[in-house]
Design an enzyme around this catalytic site. Structure first.
Site, PDB file in Angstrom:
ATOM      1  N   LYS A 241       0.807  -1.226   0.000  1.00 32.91           N
ATOM      2  CA  LYS A 241       0.000   0.000   0.000  1.00 32.91           C
ATOM      3  C   LYS A 241       0.837   1.272   0.000  1.00 32.91           C
ATOM      4  CE  LYS A 241      -3.367  -2.538   2.758  1.00 32.91           C
ATOM      5  NZ  LYS A 241      -4.122  -2.609   4.013  1.00 32.91           N
TER       6      LYS A 241
ATOM      7  N   ASP B 177      -7.147  -6.363   9.371  1.00 29.14           N
ATOM      8  CA  ASP B 177      -8.461  -5.706   9.279  1.00 29.14           C
ATOM      9  C   ASP B 177      -9.550  -6.663   8.809  1.00 29.14           C
ATOM     10  OD1 ASP B 177      -7.407  -5.848   6.728  1.00 29.14           O
ATOM     11  OD2 ASP B 177      -7.951  -3.817   6.149  1.00 29.14           O
TER      12      ASP B 177
END
Length: 315
Positions: free
Chosen positions: A179, A215
Site C-alpha cells: 500500500k 483488518d
C-alpha cells in the site's frame, strides 16, 4: 471448506457475466475499449480453481514457504458470543489514514464508539520506522487525553493491515510492506513490540497492546457479534484481502493444529498476493502491467493491484 464454496462461486459468475447486448449496440466504442476488462465465465471459473489451489498450498506446512497466498494463522479461534462487556481501545493502521477508537460494549448488542482519524504523510510512509511508530503513539496519547483515559490502564487491540506472520495473539512479524509504505527497519520485526516501545517511551498513558489482527479478521469478528452465521471477512479499499474460518486440522502452520480442542481457526489469506507467480497473467491487461511497473513494489500484490480502490482510480 474452501472447495465447498466452488459451486456458489460458479453460480455467481454465471449470473454476473450474462451478455449485455443492448448496451453493446448502443456504445460500441466504449465496449471495444473495455473488452479486455470483461472476463468470460470460463476464465472466472479458472480463477476460482487457481485461488482454491493457492489457498491449499498456503495452509499446508510443506508448501507454505513457496506459497503466494500465505494463509497466515490469526490465533483467533473463537468468535464473539454477544456477552462481551467493557471499554477497549483500538488502533487501526492500514493505509494513508489510521484511526484511534474507544469502544464501550454494553448489554445485548449495544455499544458506543468514539473515533478519530489521523493522516500519515507520504514522507512518513517512506521514512524510518521509528518515526512512524513515534507518530502513532503521539496521536494515541492525544486521543487518550482527549477522552480522559490517559490515567486508566486499558487494553488495546492493534489492527495492522499488512502481511504479518503471527506467532501469537499479541506478536506479529511484518513480512513485507504494501500500500505504498516502505518504512525502514520494520520488515522482519514484531510490530506489536515496536508500538509498545513507542508508547512506553512517552510514559504519559497506561496502554497495553494485548492483540494484533488484520483488518479482515477485525471485520469478521465485529460482524459475527451481531450476525452469528458470518464466517468470511472481506476488505476492498486501499488494499484487498480476505479471511475466513477454517477447520483447525487444516491449518498446518498452527503448531497445535492436530491437538487443539478448538475446531476452527481464522485464516488471514493475504489474498492480495494471489497471482504473484503468474497465475493471473492469462487475464491481466496491458493497463494492469503498466500500473504495476510504476508502483513501489512491482510484481508483488498482483491481485490487489487489479482490484483495489487506489489502483482502479488510475484507469
Amino acid at each position: 471448506m474452501i472447495r465447498q464454496s466452488t459451486y456458489l462461486c460458479r453460480s455467481y459468475v454465471e449470473k454476473l457475466f450474462r451478455p449485455a447486448k443492448r448496451l453493446t449496440s448502443r456504445f460500441p466504442e466504449a465496449f471495444n475499449i473495455c473488452k479486455d476488462f470483461r472476463i468470460p465465465k470460463e476464465k472466472m471459473v479458472e480463477i476460482v480453481s487457481r485461488l482454491i489451489k493457492d489457498i491449499e498450498l498456503g495452509l499446508a506446512k510443506a508448501t507454505n514457504p513457496e506459497a503466494k497466498v500465505k494463509c497466515f494463522i490469526s490465533y483467533v479461534q473463537d468468535l464473539p458470543t454477544g456477552e462481551e462487556r467493557g471499554k477497549y481501545l483500538g488502533l487501526d493502521l492500514g493505509g494513508t489514514n489510521f484511526r484511534c477508537l474507544l469502544i464501550n460494549l454494553k448489554e445485548g448488542l449495544e455499544f458506543e464508539s468514539k473515533v478519530k482519524r489521523y493522516v500519515i504523510s507520504h514522507t512518513m510512509m517512506q521514512g524510518p520506522g521509528r518515526n512512524l511508530f513515534h507518530f502513532i503513539a503521539e496521536c494515541l496519547a492525544e486521543f487518550c487525553k482527549e477522552h480522559e483515559i490517559d490515567k486508566t490502564q486499558i487494553p488495546l487491540g492493534f489492527t495492522f493491515s499488512f502481511p504479518v506472520q503471527q506467532v501469537g495473539i499479541n506478536k506479529g512479524i511484518l513480512t513485507t510492506w504494501t500500500k505504498g509504505f516502505q518504512c525502514d527497519d520494520v520488515v522482519g520485526k514484531d510490530v506489536v513490540e515496536l508500538l509498545q516501545k513507542a508508547i512506553d517511551r512517552r510514559g504519559d498513558i497506561r496502554v497495553k497492546v494485548v492483540a494484533i489482527l488484520n483488518d479482515t479478521t477485525g471485520t469478521l469478528v465485529s460482524c459475527a457479534r451481531a450476525h452469528k452465521d458470518c464466517r468470511i471477512g472481506l476488505i476492498v479499499g486501499t488494499g484487498v484481502n480476505a479471511c475466513y474460518m477454517e477447520k483447525t486440522t487444516n491449518a498446518e502452520m498452527f503448531e497445535d493444529y492436530k491437538t487443539s480442542k478448538k475446531p476452527f481457526m481464522v485464516i488471514n489469506t493475504e489474498l492480495g498476493a494471489f497471482g504473484d507467480d503468474g497465475a493471473l497473467d492469462f487475464i491481466r491487461t496491458s493497463y494492469d502491467k503498466a500500473i504495476d511497473l510504476n508502483t513501489v513494489n512491482p510484481e508483488k500484490q498482483t491481485f490487489e493491484k487489479c482490484t483495489s480502490g487506489p489502483i482502479i482510480g488510475l484507469y
